[in-house]
Enzyme design. Sequence first.
Site, mmCIF file in Angstrom:
data_model
loop_
_atom_site.group_PDB
_atom_site.id
_atom_site.type_symbol
_atom_site.label_atom_id
_atom_site.label_comp_id
_atom_site.label_asym_id
_atom_site.label_seq_id
_atom_site.Cartn_x
_atom_site.Cartn_y
_atom_site.Cartn_z
ATOM 1 N N LYS A 1 33.276 22.360 50.732
ATOM 2 C CA LYS A 1 34.596 22.412 50.379
ATOM 3 C C LYS A 1 34.891 20.985 49.788
ATOM 4 C CE LYS A 1 36.208 26.146 52.021
ATOM 5 N NZ LYS A 1 34.900 26.767 52.132
ATOM 6 N N SER B 1 35.708 30.714 47.392
ATOM 7 C CA SER B 1 36.713 29.589 48.006
ATOM 8 C C SER B 1 36.679 28.589 46.882
ATOM 9 C CB SER B 1 36.504 29.498 49.346
ATOM 10 O OG SER B 1 35.743 28.345 49.322
#
EC number: 3.4.21.88
Length: 232
Positions: free
Chosen positions: A191, A153
């Site tokens: 993230k 991701s």
Amino acid sequence: MLTKKQIQLLEFIQARMARDGVPPSFDEMKLALDLRSKSGIHRLVTALEERGFIRRLPHRARALEIVRLPETLSRGSGNFTPRVIEGDARPAQPLPRGALEVSVSAVDLPVMGRIAAGVPIEAISEVSHHIAVPGSMLAGKERHYALEVKGDSMIEAGINDGDVVVIREQDTAENGDIVVALVEGFEATLKRYRRKGGMIALEAANPAYETRVLPEDKVNVQGRLVGLIRSY
């Protein structure tokens, strides 16, 4: 001898890697240098690579490594250490004229397990093994640790499945920082951090993944990305 644009690009890449631990995208380089197309960035990157200042890592998205700096940048920025460390050994290349060789002292860091760059996984707090990282990658007396990345991701931020990220332990973050976030007390993920009022957005760097927006009391910052180690 580097051109003004080549020096500007090298300085921008260095600053972004020092801040985020990963290189900027070609689009970000294009905007920073006020160029009309990415083809100009490709030419500048190729020229820097041919002169031995950067290295493109094959088959990796946004994988650039600064291997040395010209004296004009090194004098102003202090000691420089590459922010991406490769796991294989390469034969030494002669330094171009006017360049400085990088010397690195290694520090052993605990690898605390795996961190999800994808759907959050259960947080891991036990040391699995240790890994050597450049001492200059570590800031001051703050505690640092390493985590192995699982998932894709964050691939457009230059972070790939199987990479090892170096994390400075801290419980606060600025907008845009890449952080280890603990979600609802038991899931850990890597993230980009954004605060929006009383909500926290955890952004992926892959369009296949949605941004997660959570109340601030559901997200605890565990550390900030300061470096990346890649093995082949």
